[in-house]
Design a protein around this motif. Structure first.
Motif, PDB file in Angstrom:
ATOM      1  N   ILE A 172       1.305  -1.668 -10.440  1.00 47.13           N
ATOM      2  CA  ILE A 172       2.856  -1.238  -9.597  1.00 47.13           C
ATOM      3  C   ILE A 172       3.526  -0.985  -9.964  1.00 47.13           C
ATOM      4  CG2 ILE A 172       2.281  -4.249  -9.762  1.00 47.13           C
ATOM      5  CD1 ILE A 172       4.807  -4.294 -11.842  1.00 47.13           C
ATOM      6  N   THR A 173       4.214  -0.370  -9.029  1.00 43.22           N
ATOM      7  CA  THR A 173       5.829   0.772  -8.825  1.00 43.22           C
ATOM      8  C   THR A 173       6.882  -0.059  -9.678  1.00 43.22           C
ATOM      9  OG1 THR A 173       4.900   2.160  -6.665  1.00 43.22           O
ATOM     10  CG2 THR A 173       6.869   2.820  -8.125  1.00 43.22           C
TER      11      THR A 173
ATOM     12  N   ASP B 232      -8.468  -2.163   7.790  1.00 43.06           N
ATOM     13  CA  ASP B 232      -9.711  -2.781   7.536  1.00 43.06           C
ATOM     14  C   ASP B 232      -9.682  -3.807   7.820  1.00 43.06           C
ATOM     15  OD1 ASP B 232      -7.850  -1.867   5.644  1.00 43.06           O
ATOM     16  OD2 ASP B 232      -9.648  -2.481   4.558  1.00 43.06           O
TER      17      ASP B 232
ATOM     18  N   SER C   9      -5.306   3.183   8.221  1.00 41.42           N
ATOM     19  CA  SER C   9      -6.158   2.007   6.412  1.00 41.42           C
ATOM     20  C   SER C   9      -5.788   2.844   5.251  1.00 41.42           C
ATOM     21  CB  SER C   9      -7.212   1.689   6.892  1.00 41.42           C
ATOM     22  OG  SER C   9      -7.797   1.342   5.313  1.00 41.42           O
ATOM     23  N   SER C  10      -5.085   3.161   4.989  1.00 42.47           N
ATOM     24  CA  SER C  10      -4.649   3.882   3.410  1.00 42.47           C
ATOM     25  C   SER C  10      -5.848   4.155   2.754  1.00 42.47           C
ATOM     26  CB  SER C  10      -3.289   3.935   2.752  1.00 42.47           C
ATOM     27  OG  SER C  10      -2.800   3.854   3.483  1.00 42.47           O
TER      28      SER C  10
ATOM     29  N   ASN D  84      -0.857  -1.276   7.515  1.00 40.92           N
ATOM     30  CA  ASN D  84      -1.600  -0.725   6.659  1.00 40.92           C
ATOM     31  C   ASN D  84      -2.215  -0.974   6.870  1.00 40.92           C
ATOM     32  OD1 ASN D  84      -2.774   1.529   5.301  1.00 40.92           O
ATOM     33  ND2 ASN D  84      -1.213   0.355   2.890  1.00 40.92           N
ATOM     34  N   LYS D  85      -4.068  -1.387   5.998  1.00 45.52           N
ATOM     35  CA  LYS D  85      -4.772  -2.570   5.390  1.00 45.52           C
ATOM     36  C   LYS D  85      -5.014  -2.587   7.062  1.00 45.52           C
ATOM     37  CE  LYS D  85      -2.756  -3.862   1.516  1.00 45.52           C
ATOM     38  NZ  LYS D  85      -2.482  -4.536   0.057  1.00 45.52           N
TER      39      LYS D  85
ATOM     40  N   VAL E 209      -4.180   3.411  -7.182  1.00 45.44           N
ATOM     41  CA  VAL E 209      -3.974   2.722  -7.885  1.00 45.44           C
ATOM     42  C   VAL E 209      -4.517   1.676  -8.981  1.00 45.44           C
ATOM     43  CG1 VAL E 209      -1.956   1.796  -6.756  1.00 45.44           C
ATOM     44  CG2 VAL E 209      -3.295   1.003  -5.780  1.00 45.44           C
ATOM     45  N   ASP E 210      -6.103   0.820  -8.204  1.00 41.79           N
ATOM     46  CA  ASP E 210      -6.600   0.219  -8.689  1.00 41.79           C
ATOM     47  C   ASP E 210      -7.016   1.007 -10.022  1.00 41.79           C
ATOM     48  OD1 ASP E 210      -6.075  -1.633  -7.370  1.00 41.79           O
ATOM     49  OD2 ASP E 210      -7.711  -1.169  -5.636  1.00 41.79           O
TER      50      ASP E 210
ATOM     51  N   GLY F 204       0.789  -1.511  -0.241  1.00 39.10           N
ATOM     52  CA  GLY F 204       0.226   0.457  -0.185  1.00 39.10           C
ATOM     53  C   GLY F 204       0.802   1.441   0.101  1.00 39.10           C
ATOM     54  N   LYS F 205       1.915   1.074  -0.524  1.00 41.20           N
ATOM     55  CA  LYS F 205       2.679   2.090  -0.453  1.00 41.20           C
ATOM     56  C   LYS F 205       2.269   3.535  -1.477  1.00 41.20           C
ATOM     57  CE  LYS F 205       6.416   0.100  -2.385  1.00 41.20           C
ATOM     58  NZ  LYS F 205       5.729  -1.317  -2.834  1.00 41.20           N
ATOM     59  N   THR F 206       1.644   3.240  -2.112  1.00 39.86           N
ATOM     60  CA  THR F 206       0.849   4.603  -3.736  1.00 39.86           C
ATOM     61  C   THR F 206      -0.071   5.089  -3.072  1.00 39.86           C
ATOM     62  OG1 THR F 206       2.549   2.559  -5.224  1.00 39.86           O
ATOM     63  CG2 THR F 206       1.175   4.302  -6.042  1.00 39.86           C
ATOM     64  N   THR F 207      -1.072   4.070  -2.295  1.00 39.78           N
ATOM     65  CA  THR F 207      -1.927   4.676  -1.767  1.00 39.78           C
ATOM     66  C   THR F 207      -1.940   4.824  -0.355  1.00 39.78           C
ATOM     67  OG1 THR F 207      -3.242   2.393  -2.138  1.00 39.78           O
ATOM     68  CG2 THR F 207      -4.531   3.438  -0.566  1.00 39.78           C
TER      69      THR F 207
HETATM   70  N1  LIG Z   1      -8.064  -2.981   2.083  1.00 40.41           N
HETATM   71  C1  LIG Z   1      -6.794  -2.389   2.229  1.00 40.41           C
HETATM   72  N2  LIG Z   1      -6.159  -2.596   0.746  1.00 40.41           N
HETATM   73  C2  LIG Z   1      -5.525  -1.211   0.736  1.00 40.41           C
HETATM   74  C3  LIG Z   1      -4.863  -0.895   1.527  1.00 40.41           C
HETATM   75  N3  LIG Z   1      -4.454  -0.048   1.600  1.00 40.41           N
HETATM   76  C4  LIG Z   1      -4.197   0.057  -0.560  1.00 40.41           C
HETATM   77  N4  LIG Z   1      -5.049  -1.248  -0.612  1.00 40.41           N
HETATM   78  C5  LIG Z   1      -4.666  -2.230  -1.499  1.00 40.41           C
HETATM   79  O1  LIG Z   1      -3.675  -3.070  -2.158  1.00 40.41           O
HETATM   80  C6  LIG Z   1      -3.508  -2.656  -3.576  1.00 40.41           C
HETATM   81  C7  LIG Z   1      -2.204  -2.140  -3.672  1.00 40.41           C
HETATM   82  O2  LIG Z   1      -1.966  -0.802  -3.784  1.00 40.41           O
HETATM   83  P1  LIG Z   1      -0.441  -0.045  -3.760  1.00 40.41           P
HETATM   84  O3  LIG Z   1      -0.697   1.444  -2.994  1.00 40.41           O
HETATM   85  O4  LIG Z   1      -1.220   0.269  -5.514  1.00 40.41           O
HETATM   86  O5  LIG Z   1       0.536  -1.186  -2.855  1.00 40.41           O
HETATM   87  P2  LIG Z   1       2.338  -0.560  -3.194  1.00 40.41           P
HETATM   88  O6  LIG Z   1       2.888  -1.077  -2.173  1.00 40.41           O
HETATM   89  O7  LIG Z   1       2.329   0.711  -4.049  1.00 40.41           O
HETATM   90  O8  LIG Z   1       2.175  -1.616  -4.955  1.00 40.41           O
HETATM   91  P3  LIG Z   1       4.168  -1.598  -5.360  1.00 40.41           P
HETATM   92  O9  LIG Z   1       4.296  -0.448  -5.222  1.00 40.41           O
HETATM   93  O10 LIG Z   1       2.855  -2.349  -6.812  1.00 40.41           O
HETATM   94  O11 LIG Z   1       4.883  -2.824  -4.619  1.00 40.41           O
HETATM   95  C8  LIG Z   1      -3.930  -2.403  -4.125  1.00 40.41           C
HETATM   96  O12 LIG Z   1      -5.603  -2.845  -4.728  1.00 40.41           O
HETATM   97  C9  LIG Z   1      -4.638  -1.351  -2.752  1.00 40.41           C
HETATM   98  O13 LIG Z   1      -6.257  -0.862  -3.171  1.00 40.41           O
HETATM   99  C10 LIG Z   1      -6.056  -1.066   2.487  1.00 40.41           C
HETATM  100  O14 LIG Z   1      -5.861  -0.054   3.673  1.00 40.41           O
HETATM  101  N5  LIG Z   1      -7.020  -1.890   2.617  1.00 40.41           N
END
Ligand SMILES: Nc1nc2c(ncn2[C@@H]2O[C@H](COP(=O)(O)OP(=O)(O)OP(=O)(O)O)[C@@H](O)[C@H]2O)c(=O)[nH]1
Length: 801
Positions: free
Chosen positions: A110-111, A187, A322-323, A184-185, A92-93, A71-74
């Motif tokens: 993905i990043t 939730d 929970s971002s 994170n997450k 991101v989605d 969840g780094k990008t979120t």
């Molecule tokens: N349930 C839940 N899902 C989350 C949360 N934060 C992020 N996500 C989901 O997790 C997935 C990955 O989120 P990113 O923010 O892309 O994660 P990332 O760490 O940046 O991924 P990379 O850059 O590819 O390494 C996405 O589907 C987000 O919607 C959270 O707090 N809760």
């Protein structure tokens, strides 16, 4: 957190008490006064031009790092939104985030590249770098960490420490970077605070300093209790679209859930004890001024102590949120400013030699079609101004920087100057590559070297020069390679140009020419890495290239000690070149020399050879290290001793190198060759029902199981397996998978949310487990192949199979 979870956690922290029995927990008697807290949000999106040079103590250069999908990008998107730099929350989605701006990042969710973003939070400048989590892009993380002062490690609270978290954590440790952890997450129904804390302690060998307790769990996760102030921060979302900007801050009181009160009280006491254990100043304050009631210690004193503990890297503050559900990000921003260091709190030895003169490190290069190379610089001392000449110490060249920009993801804002501690983006530096040290002039580099010399009288000249250069970025060895061909010979020069540009951007991409076939070879960190490069060449430069079958980058070593001598006697034109070389090679433990080869001269020779001839001998040996005698793969774990070199007057250094290479080849052949294959460490998370099929498949792939752990309802299988066994069997198929597999790979990432490194294995795993498994793979070591496997490989590569 569920009631059971709260109680478990309460027991856990009670059990961990470190302090003497005299430390009693006092129930907090705080007022139940409620106030509303609004994060700073200006009327409009902030004007990027308002960015000015902030005071150095108010700058935070931080990175966000974690396992893929944590969840780094979120989290970064939320930070930008709450800081007032974006109008809407990126997702991101939906592929509309600020930092994942490359087309491939948006498509794949993905990043890939780290993106630098500057923004202000409560009168602090935060320069933030969102780094990739995928193992193929580890170098991006390494480059970012090199120039950061602090980091936020993001965890999926239901998974704790995952494979890539461990890698990036080790990287941060290598650069002595203080960290803050964000669970994170929260939730997710499986989110588990105590499990995460224990996995940070056990797997990262870190000392988690828990600063918050979650309120509610799963869908009912509504906020956190700040243990420093004993206040509840609650996000009372009115709808799923609520942006979480407004949250309520309320002191805990007796009307709150008694279990929560107990947990908070225990956790706060444990926090005070833990911090007192780690920080003498705080322990003294506690024992002198608050010995009657430890709990009455003011929150600012506790915060100052947590800061000292974090900066000394004796502990890592842990926060949760929970971002995606917009909860807990503002306190994380506060924690970044409160606990992570300002640039002037980090000690970079080299900076003191430059005093107020400019000293900066180029840590990333991007190619812009209109503006040419854009170079990211971290300024360590002095001031950077546009339209000035800059000296590159590594390349011993001076070039002109035309424009100076503040990076805001893919937008850049022009500024007149930038001071120490900041991250800048420059236009016009055409020769600079990642890892170069940039100063104002040759004279300033000489002055710095002089200061270094004065301070270190005992040092040798070469060491003084090295000390005024900032250490660069270590580039790991590529494990995969394949040939790349342009659609027609007329495009060959264009392709070479493009590959040069891409290599300047990405030092983990290696390009070489196959001396036998004349083909261009691409070497990368993984299948995804090579695929992204292939895709970028098509999209960004408009060249449709053909990739050959993907192959594993083997290594070679020698089995025994052997000596050889050789004489070269050649007349070129009027000049006669005569040189005789004697040398010995022997195998060394590949783990003890970090996988590299060694070269030494006898003591006598050290004194005899001129610097020029010594360099010629070294060149000859190093070129032999690049091509082993068995299959032409680079050598590893070979030690060479140069015993005798006789050179007749008039002999050129090139002839000396040629003779040394020939003699090396003789010695290496006599010493007997051995192929080394890359062995990966594999982590598979799989439901118990499917464990046996995964294990059975692994046994067929020459895998070795190291451990099987339990994580909630899943099993985590830790194993090592040769990389070649993880690829699609029958190499010609890989080519088809490459061209036809683009969408398939995108789908796999979305379906399984896994770290896809090798398509062959991910497809098999999906079939074996009906999509209920995730895996990650990273290079562990190189191991000698057994004679039978080696024979098969030799036959296959020579076309006999
Ligand atoms: N349930 C839940 N899902 C989350 C949360 N934060 C992020 N996500 C989901 O997790 C997935 C990955 O989120 P990113 O923010 O892309 O994660 P990332 O760490 O940046 O991924 P990379 O850059 O590819 O390494 C996405 O589907 C987000 O919607 C959270 O707090 N809760």
């Amino acid at each position: 957190m569920s009631l059971g979870g709260l109680q478990t956690f309460s027991r856990m922290i009670r059990g961990r008490r470190l302090f003497a029995a005299g430390l009693q927990c006092c129930r907090c008697r705080l007022s139940c006064h409620v106030k509303r807290h609004y994060s700073l949000l200006p009327d409009d999106v902030k004007s990027l031009r308002a960015l000015v040079n902030p005071e150095i103590s108010r700058i935070r250069n931080i990175g966000i790092m974690a396992h893929i999908d944590a969840g780094k990008t979120t989290t970064t998107e939320r930070m930008l939104y709450y800081a007032g730099y974006t109008r809407a929350l990126g997702d991101v989605d939906d592929g509309d985030t600020v930092t994942d701006f490359m087309a491939q990042e948006r498509e794949r969710g993905i990043t890939i590249q780290s993106a630098a973003v500057s923004f202000d939070w409560k009168s602090h400048r935060i320069n933030l770098i969102d780094t990739p989590g995928h193992v193929d892009f580890t170098l991006e993380v390494e480059r970012a960490l090199r120039v950061l002062d602090g980091a936020v490690a993001v965890f999926d609270a239901s998974a704790g420490v995952e494979a890539q978290t461990l890698t990036v954590w080790r990287q941060a440790e290598k650069h002595h970077i203080p960290c803050v952890c964000f669970l994170n997450k929260m939730d997710k129904p499986a989110a588990n605070l105590s499990f995460c804390i224990e996995s940070i302690r056990k797997k990262l060998k870190a000392n988690p300093v828990l600063l918050q307790i979650p309120v509610g769990s799963g869908k009912n996760f509504t906020g956190v209790v700040d243990l420093l102030t004993s206040r509840k921060l609650m996000w009372k979302m009115k709808s799923m679209r609520d942006d979480g900007r407004v949250f309520e801050v309320k002191a805990l009181d007796r009307s709150d859930d008694p279990d929560l009160l107990q947990v908070v009280s225990d956790a706060r006491t444990a926090l005070i004890e833990q911090v007192a254990d780690l920080d003498d100043e705080f322990a003294e304050l506690l024992l002198t001024d608050f010995s009657e009631n430890f709990d009455a210690i003011p929150s600012n004193k506790l915060q100052e102590a947590v800061r000292r503990v974090t900066l000394a890297r004796k502990g890592v503050p842990v926060l949760c949120g929970s971002s995606l559900r917009n909860k807990g990000v503002q306190p994380l921003l506060d924690a970044i400013t409160a606990y992570l260091p300002a640039p002037n709190e980090r000690h970079h030895d080299v900076v003191r030699w430059y005093k107020d003169d400019l000293c900066a490190l180029a840590f990333k290069v991007l190619h812009d079609k209109q503006r040419g190379p854009l170079v990211f610089l971290r300024i360590y001392s002095g001031t950077l101004k546009p339209q000035t000449a800059l000296h590159n110490i590594n390349r011993n060249s001076t070039e002109r920087m035309s424009r100076l920009l503040v990076p805001f993801a893919d937008q850049h804002v022009e500024i007149p100057s930038m001071t120490a501690g900041n991250i800048a983006l420059t236009v016009g530096l055409k020769q600079t590559v990642t890892g170069d040290t940039i100063v104002s002039s040759k004279a300033s580099a000489a002055a710095a070297a002089h200061r270094a010399q004065n301070d270190n009288e005992a040092g040798k000249r070469s060491r003084e020069c090295a000390s005024v250069i900032l250490s660069g970025v270590e580039v790991p060895d590529p494990v995969f390679f394949c040939t790349i061909e342009p659609p027609s010979m007329s495009k060959q020069a264009d392709l070479e140009n493009v590959l040069n540009c891409l290599q300047r951007e990405d030092p983990s991409l290696k390009v070489r020419l196959d001396p036998d076939s004349g083909q261009t070879i691409l070497c990368g960190m993984g299948e995804l890495h090579i695929e992204i490069i292939h895709d970028r060449i098509r999209r960004e430069y408009g060249i449709e290239t053909h990739l050959g079958p993907l192959q594993v980058a083997y290594r070679e070593t020698v089995l025994h000690e052997a000596s050889a001598s050789d004489t070269l006697d050649r007349t070129v034109g009027e000049r006669r070149h005569v040189v005789t070389v004697e040398l010995a090679v022997r195998p060394v433990d590949i783990t003890s020399v970090g996988g590299s080869c060694e070269l030494a001269f006898t003591e006598e020779l050290e004194g005899q050879l001129s610097a020029e001839m010594k360099e010629a001998v070294e060149n000859g040996v190093h070129s032999s290290f690049l091509q082993g005698p068995l299959l032409g793969y680079p050598l590893q774990g070979v030690s060479t001793l140069i015993q005798c070199v006789t050179i007749e007057p008039g002999t050129s250094p090139a002839m000396v190198s040629a003779c040394v290479s020939r003699c090396m080849l003789k010695a290496l052949r006599l010493a007997g060759g051995q192929v080394l294959e890359p062995v990966m460490s594999l982590e598979v998370t799989v439901g118990e029902d499917h464990l046996s099929s995964v294990l059975g498949d692994l046994a067929q792939r020459r895998g070795t199981v190291r451990d099987i752990q339990s994580r909630h309802d899943n099993k985590v299988l830790l194993a090592t397996v040769p990389l070649a066994e993880m690829m699609v069997r029958g190499h010609s198929n890989v080519k088809i998978a490459f061209f036809g597999g683009f969408n398939l790979q995108v789908r796999i990432i979305y379906d399984l949310r896994i770290c896809v490194h090798v398509k062959g294995y991910s497809t098999v795993l999906r079939t074996l487990t009906s999509g209920n498994a995730t895996f990650s793979l990273e290079l562990d070591t190189y191991e000698a192949m057994n004679p039978q496997e080696q024979n098969t490989l030799l036959k296959r590569l020579s076309g006999l199979l």
